[in-house]
Design a protein around this motif. Sequence first.
Motif, PDB file in Angstrom:
ATOM      1  N   THR A 117       3.249   0.062  -5.690  1.00  0.00           N
ATOM      2  CA  THR A 117       1.853  -0.178  -5.288  1.00  0.00           C
ATOM      3  C   THR A 117       1.018  -0.479  -6.532  1.00  0.00           C
ATOM      4  N   GLN A 141      -2.046   0.493 -18.228  1.00  0.00           N
ATOM      5  CA  GLN A 141      -2.941  -0.076 -19.238  1.00  0.00           C
ATOM      6  C   GLN A 141      -2.985   0.686 -20.551  1.00  0.00           C
ATOM      7  N   GLN A 159      -1.400  10.866 -17.203  1.00  0.00           N
ATOM      8  CA  GLN A 159      -1.650  11.363 -15.851  1.00  0.00           C
ATOM      9  C   GLN A 159      -0.470  11.099 -14.913  1.00  0.00           C
ATOM     10  N   ASP A 190     -10.808   6.761 -17.879  1.00  0.00           N
ATOM     11  CA  ASP A 190      -9.539   6.581 -17.178  1.00  0.00           C
ATOM     12  C   ASP A 190      -8.902   7.905 -16.783  1.00  0.00           C
ATOM     13  N   VAL A 244      -3.594   7.071 -21.723  1.00  0.00           N
ATOM     14  CA  VAL A 244      -4.324   8.023 -20.878  1.00  0.00           C
ATOM     15  C   VAL A 244      -3.805   7.940 -19.442  1.00  0.00           C
ATOM     16  N   MET A 245      -3.489   6.733 -18.992  1.00  0.00           N
ATOM     17  CA  MET A 245      -2.925   6.575 -17.649  1.00  0.00           C
ATOM     18  C   MET A 245      -1.509   7.153 -17.602  1.00  0.00           C
ATOM     19  N   ARG A 253      -5.986  -3.014   0.964  1.00  0.00           N
ATOM     20  CA  ARG A 253      -4.556  -2.802   0.695  1.00  0.00           C
ATOM     21  C   ARG A 253      -4.282  -1.500  -0.034  1.00  0.00           C
ATOM     22  N   TYR A 254      -5.040  -1.241  -1.110  1.00  0.00           N
ATOM     23  CA  TYR A 254      -4.761  -0.057  -1.928  1.00  0.00           C
ATOM     24  C   TYR A 254      -5.716   1.105  -1.623  1.00  0.00           C
ATOM     25  N   GLY A 301       0.845  -1.182   0.000  1.00  0.00           N
ATOM     26  CA  GLY A 301       0.000   0.000   0.000  1.00  0.00           C
ATOM     27  C   GLY A 301       0.887   1.241   0.000  1.00  0.00           C
ATOM     28  N   GLN A 331     -13.077   1.222 -13.590  1.00  0.00           N
ATOM     29  CA  GLN A 331     -12.716  -0.196 -13.543  1.00  0.00           C
ATOM     30  C   GLN A 331     -12.627  -0.797 -12.157  1.00  0.00           C
ATOM     31  N   ASN A 332     -12.303   0.015 -11.154  1.00  0.00           N
ATOM     32  CA  ASN A 332     -12.124  -0.573  -9.820  1.00  0.00           C
ATOM     33  C   ASN A 332     -12.075   0.507  -8.745  1.00  0.00           C
ATOM     34  N   LYS A 392     -11.138   5.778  -5.786  1.00  0.00           N
ATOM     35  CA  LYS A 392     -10.423   6.473  -4.708  1.00  0.00           C
ATOM     36  C   LYS A 392      -9.783   7.749  -5.227  1.00  0.00           C
ATOM     37  N   GLN A 393      -9.126   7.659  -6.369  1.00  0.00           N
ATOM     38  CA  GLN A 393      -8.432   8.828  -6.912  1.00  0.00           C
ATOM     39  C   GLN A 393      -9.400   9.881  -7.454  1.00  0.00           C
ATOM     40  N   ILE A 398      -8.682  10.648 -14.709  1.00  0.00           N
ATOM     41  CA  ILE A 398      -9.020  11.272 -13.428  1.00  0.00           C
ATOM     42  C   ILE A 398      -8.686  12.761 -13.456  1.00  0.00           C
ATOM     43  N   LEU A 426      -2.150   8.798  -8.079  1.00  0.00           N
ATOM     44  CA  LEU A 426      -1.941   9.715  -6.951  1.00  0.00           C
ATOM     45  C   LEU A 426      -1.159   9.025  -5.833  1.00  0.00           C
ATOM     46  N   ASP A 471      -4.935   4.383   2.374  1.00  0.00           N
ATOM     47  CA  ASP A 471      -4.325   5.719   2.433  1.00  0.00           C
ATOM     48  C   ASP A 471      -5.393   6.814   2.356  1.00  0.00           C
ATOM     49  N   VAL A 518      -9.676   1.400  -6.782  1.00  0.00           N
ATOM     50  CA  VAL A 518      -8.462   2.232  -6.759  1.00  0.00           C
ATOM     51  C   VAL A 518      -8.662   3.478  -7.624  1.00  0.00           C
ATOM     52  N   MET A 519      -9.353   3.312  -8.741  1.00  0.00           N
ATOM     53  CA  MET A 519      -9.640   4.468  -9.587  1.00  0.00           C
ATOM     54  C   MET A 519     -10.646   5.394  -8.909  1.00  0.00           C
TER      55      MET A 519
END
Lengths: 430, 430
Positions: free
Chosen positions: A275, A302, A309, B278, A305-306, B149-150, A252, B302-303, B308-309, B280, A281, B153, B305-306
Amino acid sequence: MTRITAIRALDIRFPTSRSLDGSDAMNLAPDYSAAYCIIETDGGHAGHGLTFTIGRGNELCVAAITALAPLIEHIPVEDLLSDMGATWRRLTGDSQLRWVGPDKGVIHLATAALVNALWDLKGKVEGKPVWRVLTDMTPAETVALVDWRYLSDALDPGRARERLEENLPTRAARIAEMRATGYPAYTTSAGWLGYSDEKMRDLCRAAIAQGWNHFKMKVGGNLEDDIRRARIIREEIGPNRRLMMDANQVWGVAQAIDHMKPLAAFDPWFIEEPTSPDDILGHAAIARGVAPIKVATGEHCQNAVMFKQFLQADALQILQLDSARLGGVNEIVGVFLLADHFGVPVCPHAGGVGLCEYVQHLSIFDYVCVSASLTDRVLEYVDHLHDHFETPVRMRNGHYLPPEEPGYSITMKPDSIAAHLWPDGAAWKG
Amino acid sequence: MTRITAIRALDIRFPTSRSLDGSDAMNLAPDYSAAYCIIETDGGHAGHGLTFTIGRGNELCVAAITALAPLIEHIPVEDLLSDMGATWRRLTGDSQLRWVGPDKGVIHLATAALVNALWDLKGKVEGKPVWRVLTDMTPAETVALVDWRYLSDALDPGRARERLEENLPTRAARIAEMRATGYPAYTTSAGWLGYSDEKMRDLCRAAIAQGWNHFKMKVGGNLEDDIRRARIIREEIGPNRRLMMDANQVWGVAQAIDHMKPLAAFDPWFIEEPTSPDDILGHAAIARGVAPIKVATGEHCQNAVMFKQFLQADALQILQLDSARLGGVNEIVGVFLLADHFGVPVCPHAGGVGLCEYVQHLSIFDYVCVSASLTDRVLEYVDHLHDHFETPVRMRNGHYLPPEEPGYSITMKPDSIAAHLWPDGAAWKG
């Protein structure tokens, strides 16, 4: 007019889990695999391409290649190859298939196999290695390879073209330099998590004898073990060679910062994949927390676009794109241009099956046309599975020598394909 | 001890592209589809689950369900259902399958089908609807469903538990309220891009007569057309009902801000999916550029973790999670807790096949246990394909009434399954 006569998708797997080659904290027992694609034509050439997986799930990528094939198989080869930007948008723009991505996971891995097979075909048709196809393009042609819709807020395509034009007059000198000395590499073969301390020491000494100056170790297991292994490797490589650490996503955000505190004593150049690969972020927070140690990531990133950022957020200082996880050459060209714009060196991920064969073309293109720099740039090299390819990489003094054969260097030997077809090939019997 | 006797994966597709139901700027001709999973047991119950796609590519999700099944099929049902947090990590933690995600795309869509089938089974075994299973859990049990885990924070699991405990004394009152009046909904049926102006007017009038107060239109085609259609809908619904706009990802960042300037005249509550799902930081820039219009997104997120951001970056003001794109109930519970922590309302995506049936359970859980608020919360409703389910949603006065039958409301009628099996079902013949 040349027609596509068949697009074949093959499930090829190597039983690497039997020897723990490639083991790390997240990937304990990988069977290095390829969803392998052959675009057969009536024009005398076939395009070969693959995407890399580590075993189970490879069949999904194979099925996804078959799902994508109808988008291109009816189109004349000349039309596909003369406007690769349009061909890329055709393969990624199907409204129904987009839903199960978009531009990520299984469908994008399969896109990579097909796009890269088309680039292999283009190289073979033009009688050039792919790096040479790319370095022979005009700046305008290069910019037109990329889908800018979701990228132009970070980099204007006109600015990208100007950058390519700046480097145009000196391309020939860098090509000559690549042919003379090659592209610098590093090795990951010494520090896999499954290896014993003695095997690590032996591999370090052998690698030093072979001229390697960068060494990567896997971390993210028990912290005491990580510290002991780091001490061993630093002892073996001395203070001046570079040590890299790779956590393969097991931490984490706070944990990554905490674990790197004691490991900083061994002077790592970077921490790789600290992580979740999706946590832009989080990587930015880690980068602030572990500086001056750099953060490296990208093998699981992936799409462009990722990466855009990650660059905007200063979340990585070393960009490790993957040649078969991004959607092939087109998207990768976009990422090279973005990274250069943000002043971040690209050190592509390699290893696996065929990734070394791919990345040599890409990094040579980057150096000749985009970055024009070798500072902080090293190309991953893993000494596994090369003998299954018709034209494997050629290494000299820790450098990749530019391939000169037409295509993308990814055509596998027919015997290797037959032996490793899953589940019925000879390698999987008994 | 109850055993799993089979895990079946079925490819079910509805030929919705024939009528342009569900058309938008990105998805011109969808065939609403389900990768449908049946967990058969020797205990008298079967768990049903699905993931939603729009046609081609559904077969990849079906194959991915089959790839994931061996991770759980040998484990006693009681063990799987008694620790759903561990079961979720088992399904998402296979090192080889993780490579073709991780936690995204085809493999994660398939994870959703399986996880949701296990929740359906859990509801049936306990004799409760899934929302009731969730609202009967202690705060500690709820927190243990989530893989932190992710995520920790951004939200400490201990803080999440405190939040659930705060709402514990008043749960019963909110359950009674839900049973009396239901969860507020909005309709997307009026403003699909493929519909004529006259059909839109007719649908608006019919929807107003049925008591709807929120109306969503698709934008992202030609700007003049978008303006004309917005004017028509605003004329029909008057100044006090809410208008939402949905661009389905077709714009770049600057383009989204530019196009929303003239559309702001029609007072939209939010702009949905203005750009890449994707992006953010792009959404954050758009949110700053179009304020006070809100940004809504999430159906392609997708999940967790995304999400969260997106929350950390203030990149969305309305969170539209998808019940079958996130990895099932466990991950969704985590997103509800995160959204509440950041003060952002969750309005789940629905429509498609079975998504309305799913989200009613989720939003009732959110209201009863997490947010304890209905402010700015409306649940999407689309009046398509409900008659294929054994226990379809029940609407009253623009509200979802809580389902009372055991399970997750997703069991399809055997005749509907048989008729829509692809490619050999009766619906696909001829």
